[in-house]
Design a protein around this motif. Structure first.
Motif, PDB file in Angstrom:
ATOM      1  N   GLN A 123       0.691  -1.123  -0.055  1.00  0.00           N
ATOM      2  CA  GLN A 123       0.013   0.061   0.083  1.00  0.00           C
ATOM      3  C   GLN A 123       0.835   1.264   0.068  1.00  0.00           C
ATOM      4  O   GLN A 123       1.732   1.351   0.922  1.00  0.00           O
ATOM      5  CB  GLN A 123      -0.891   0.231   1.214  1.00  0.00           C
ATOM      6  CG  GLN A 123      -1.726   1.085   1.460  1.00  0.00           C
ATOM      7  CD  GLN A 123      -2.380   1.495   2.770  1.00  0.00           C
ATOM      8  OE1 GLN A 123      -2.007   0.597   3.557  1.00  0.00           O
ATOM      9  NE2 GLN A 123      -2.738   2.672   3.031  1.00  0.00           N
ATOM     10  N   GLY A 126      -3.910   5.431   1.099  1.00  0.00           N
ATOM     11  CA  GLY A 126      -5.297   5.242   1.679  1.00  0.00           C
ATOM     12  C   GLY A 126      -6.482   6.330   0.911  1.00  0.00           C
ATOM     13  O   GLY A 126      -6.287   7.564   1.264  1.00  0.00           O
ATOM     14  N   THR A 150      -8.333   0.588   1.658  1.00  0.00           N
ATOM     15  CA  THR A 150      -7.153   0.276   0.669  1.00  0.00           C
ATOM     16  C   THR A 150      -7.858  -0.740  -0.408  1.00  0.00           C
ATOM     17  O   THR A 150      -8.871  -0.789  -0.576  1.00  0.00           O
ATOM     18  CB  THR A 150      -6.068  -0.374   1.463  1.00  0.00           C
ATOM     19  OG1 THR A 150      -6.928  -1.727   2.095  1.00  0.00           O
ATOM     20  CG2 THR A 150      -5.775   0.385   2.784  1.00  0.00           C
TER      21      THR A 150
END
Length: 435
Positions: A123, A126, A150
């Motif tokens: 990731q 977000g 996410t």
């Protein structure tokens, strides 16, 4: 012409990840690959130490490791580039220099900055779904502050500090890079709380705008059809991330089995799957089966003192083996249990019975997985059924929150209830396991 084995999207900068809400830097413990080495997506690249744990960080692209700028033992700020995965070992484009944060267009209240957490190794940002606390309101460290989405799930993030929500630096729908400030919590009640979006000019608010409904979102595009199930008589062993990506792309993992590609499958097998001839999806009838999701709470966890006692009195130094043993005993039969933590996983063979000293390392595919998120900022998870039943451990005050997710084909509802009930009891008082 053979296919390029690199990422296919140019160089990929390797940055220091944020592995905890309060982490602003990490120490490089060791590099597991050397400059010039060929790496595959998912390979362990380096070890990083935070104030809570030491973890391995995986490569997020295929290619060659170049431009290693951080030495072992060096403390590196979160988000700073420390290496690059390049298309060739000779790639010499310099890494971007660390950029100082631009001055805010308007002064922010003094206080503790809350940043966008990294909730998965792959990731880099977000999406802020919404604020759960009104601007200017008082919060405690354990209060849920905002929701973030996410590519895997939507999760609630706690404040992490006590005080007053003096500034919000992103609005619902904003995509916020990992490590960037999203809020300020001040020690005293602010006279003029500040609300600001990612791109909009700052707006000083005298009162929170909590009751205004967001604009309706456009209809989401239709999702690809779900891949056909595995052939009868066997299951497909694949990582959760590959399953998710394959589902999003409308790819059928069964084709890897039919092509004779060895299991288990990981993200590195995605290119192989994409290169296989496509077939029309098999029509499916009937209703989708609802996955089982159960939650339990332990007001007090006795596992940590139990692990210390087992190490001091009986020489059982591997706390993860003890954890696997308690889960296996709760399952009521011999099993292979995987303990997963921040991308790293270790499998254990747990015999039937209660002998924790008989738990051994294993190379076999797991029958059940423990996902230990006690050191994360997450307060809840809902990821759906995976290839095996998954027991997730989360910190909740002085105790634990336990979440069991599985497919009804893996555990019947009665068996799932019995498993979670037994395990919750053992985590509350592990000594009962020995009685």
């Amino acid at each position: 012409m053979p296919r390029n084995e690199t990422s296919g999207f140019g160089p990929h900068d390797v940055t220091m990840p944020q592995l905890g809400m309060a982490q602003d830097a990490g120490k490089i413990v060791s590099w597991l690959k050397s400059p010039g080495d060929k790496v595959a997506k998912g390979d362990a690249l380096f070890e990083v130490e935070t104030d809570k744990a030491t973890m391995e960080v995986e490569a997020q692209a295929n290619g060659y490791l170049t431009h290693v700028t951080a030495a072992e033992g060096e403390d590196v700020p979160v988000g700073q580039a420390i290496a690059r995965i390049s298309d060739s070992a000779e790639e010499d484009t310099p890494l971007p220099a660390p950029q100082p944060q631009a001055d805010a267009p308007d002064a922010l209240p003094e206080g503790h900055e809350i940043t966008m957490p990294q909730l998965g190794m792959a990731q880099d940002s977000g999406v802020l779904v919404g604020w759960l606390v009104e601007l200017g309101a008082q919060v405690s460290a354990d209060d849920l502050l905002f929701e973030v989405e996410t590519d895997k799930a939507t999760m609630e993030v706690p404040a992490g500090a006590s005080g007053y929500l003096a500034a919000t630096l992103a609005q619902a729908g904003d995509a916020v890079p990992v490590g960037q400030a999203v809020a300020v919590i001040a020690s005293s009640k602010p006279d003029a709380p500040v609300a600001r979006g990612m791109a909009a000019a700052p707006v000083t608010k005298a009162a929170p705008k909590a009751d205004v409904a967001p604009d309706p979102k456009p209809a989401a595009p239709a999702k690809p059809a779900q891949a056909a199930p595995a052939p009868a008589g066997g299951r497909i062993l694949a990582s959760p991330k590959l399953r998710r990506v394959a589902l999003e792309k409308g790819l059928d993992l069964t084709r890897l089995v039919q092509a004779g590609h060895p299991q288990p499958y990981h993200m590195r097998d995605l290119e192989v799957l994409e290169a296989l001839p496509t077939h029309a999806p098999t029509p499916q009838s009937g209703l989708a089966v609802q996955a089982i999701r159960l939650e339990a709470e332990c007001a007090q966890s006795g596992f940590a003192p139990f692990a210390t006692w087992a190490a001091d009195e009986h020489g059982l130094q591997d706390a993860d083996a003890l954890l696997a043993g308690l889960v296996g005993a709760s399952l009521g039969r011999a099993a292979t249990v995987a303990v997963a933590r921040f991308g790293a996983s270790r499998n254990y063979d747990v015999p039937a019975g209660r002998s924790l000293s008989a738990v051994t390392d294993s190379d076999a595919a797991p029958d059940l997985r423990i996902r230990d998120l006690r050191m994360s900022a997450l307060s809840t998870v809902s990821l759906g059924a995976e290839d095996v039943p998954v027991l997730t451990l989360l910190t909740q005050g002085e105790g634990l929150a336990l979440v069991l997710e599985c497919d009804p084909a893996q555990l019947t509802p009665d068996a799932a209830i019995a498993l979670l009930s037994e395990f919750a009891g053992r985590m509350h008082d592990p000594l009962r396991h020995l009685l």
